[in-house]
Scaffold this active site. Structure first.
Site, short mmCIF file in Angstrom:
data_model
loop_
_atom_site.label_atom_id
_atom_site.label_comp_id
_atom_site.label_asym_id
_atom_site.label_seq_id
_atom_site.Cartn_x
_atom_site.Cartn_y
_atom_site.Cartn_z
CG ASP A 242 -3.66 -5.03 -2.64
OD1 ASP A 242 -3.07 -4.30 -2.04
OD2 ASP A 242 -4.30 -6.20 -2.63
CG HIS B 150 -0.20 -9.50 -2.42
ND1 HIS B 150 0.00 -8.14 -3.06
CD2 HIS B 150 -0.82 -9.29 -1.49
CE1 HIS B 150 -0.88 -7.16 -2.35
NE2 HIS B 150 -1.30 -7.83 -1.26
CG HIS C 11 -1.68 -1.05 1.19
ND1 HIS C 11 -2.37 -1.61 2.33
CD2 HIS C 11 -2.11 -2.05 0.15
CE1 HIS C 11 -3.19 -2.67 2.16
NE2 HIS C 11 -2.99 -2.91 0.86
ZN LIG Z 1 -3.93 -4.56 -0.28
#
Ligand SMILES: [Zn+2]
Length: 315
Positions: free
Chosen positions: A243, A266, A82
């Site tokens: 993200d 991720h 972030h």
């Molecule tokens: Zn996040």
């Protein structure tokens, strides 16, 4: 703020902030310092002997479970995404961040607090050209039915689709162009989200110990538990775009291409990047001032983009 897309930027002055971490629950402080051109984003773990430095680079990603963790020689900083998204969105290329713990604070689960602190720090144009990466050939990375792919484009565009079996989340899609919509207004405030039953499971494994309705959008089986509800009707997919930008920022340069992600996270973002970056011919590195036709954020159609040839060919 002095801003010129083709040039590198740092912050004008030192700024600091502190907050609690999502996974450990500990309180951690961050201090941001201006850094010279070509320095990139680096973290200094000032709580450890020798104050080791870590470059925020996709090569240094060592863990992608629930958050992006960078690490070198056993020293790591967790949940960088972030903060990295805020730096990317604000065009801060070079900054040293001192941190006195192993995890970046979560604040409200979005990039908002980092935007505020970077605005307080101001933006300093450094008189040295940036490099940017332009995707030249389509590329896809799959994992089951999930994927991240990219096709060439003269601007940065992210089209993200999520699909959760929950009636308030479900299938959400957002196609976001970096140059036409304002990152701070449309993406930066979208919070991370989770499901109550998963949070309980994570906490039993020692994760998300600092998790609360203050720093995430949380759903039970039927409703949003946060009293204030959503910040955007499609807040979940907006957070996934946030993200993604945070993970993309680990290339250390602006990227031009149309990225499409489906049910990714991720881990997939990072594997996609690592795989793309070792594919010769799939991208080129340019100085923006030499890239004809490119569309960049927050600038009128710049005259310096017209009719010039790439100065730096493929790495
Ligand atoms: Zn996040």
């Amino acid at each position: 703020m002095k801003y010129e897309y083709g040039m590198q930027h740092t912050i004008e002055r030192e700024v600091s902030c502190s907050g609690s971490c999502l996974h450990s629950g500990a309180k951690v402080s961050l201090r941001f310092f201006p850094a010279p051109p070509n320095y990139g984003v680096r973290f200094r773990r000032v709580d450890l002997g020798g104050s080791p430095l870590l470059c925020a680079h996709y090569h240094n990603v060592v863990d992608t479970q629930l958050a992006t963790t960078i690490g070198v020689n056993g020293v790591s900083v967790r949940t960088v995404e972030h903060l990295m998204a805020a730096l990317y969105g604000m065009s801060v290329d070079n900054v040293l961040i001192e941190i006195n713990g192993p995890e970046v604070p979560i604040f409200d689960g979005s990039s908002s607090a980092f935007i505020d602190i970077l605005e307080e720090g101001g933006l300093q144009q450094q008189g040295v050209a940036r490099q940017c990466l332009r995707v030249e050939r389509p590329f896809i990375y799959r994992d089951g039915d999930a994927f991240v792919k990219v096709t060439p484009s003269n601007r940065l565009q992210v089209s993200y689709t999520i699909d959760f079996p929950h009636k308030l989340v479900g299938n959400q899609r957002l196609s976001w162009k970096f140059d036409s919509m304002d990152f701070t207004r449309t993406i930066a405030r979208a919070r991370t989200f989770g499901f109550l039953k998963d949070v309980q499971k994570m906490q039993s494994r020692g994760l998300a110990l600092g998790g609360s309705l203050e720093n995430a959008l949380v759903f039970d089986d039927y409703r949003v538990l946060n009293q204030e509800g959503f910040r955007y009707v499609d807040e979940c997919v907006r957070h996934k775009v946030l993200d993604f930008l945070g993970d993309l920022a680990l290339t250390g340069m602006p990227m031009l291409g149309h990225f499409r992600a489906y049910k990714a996270g991720h881990a997939l973002h990072n594997r996609f990047l690592k795989d793309l970056m070792v594919k010769p011919g799939f991208y080129s590195i340019y100085i923006p001032a030499t890239l004809p036709g490119a569309v960049f954020p927050n600038t009128p159609v710049p005259s310096f983009l017209r009719g010039m040839q790439p100065a730096i060919k493929q790495l």
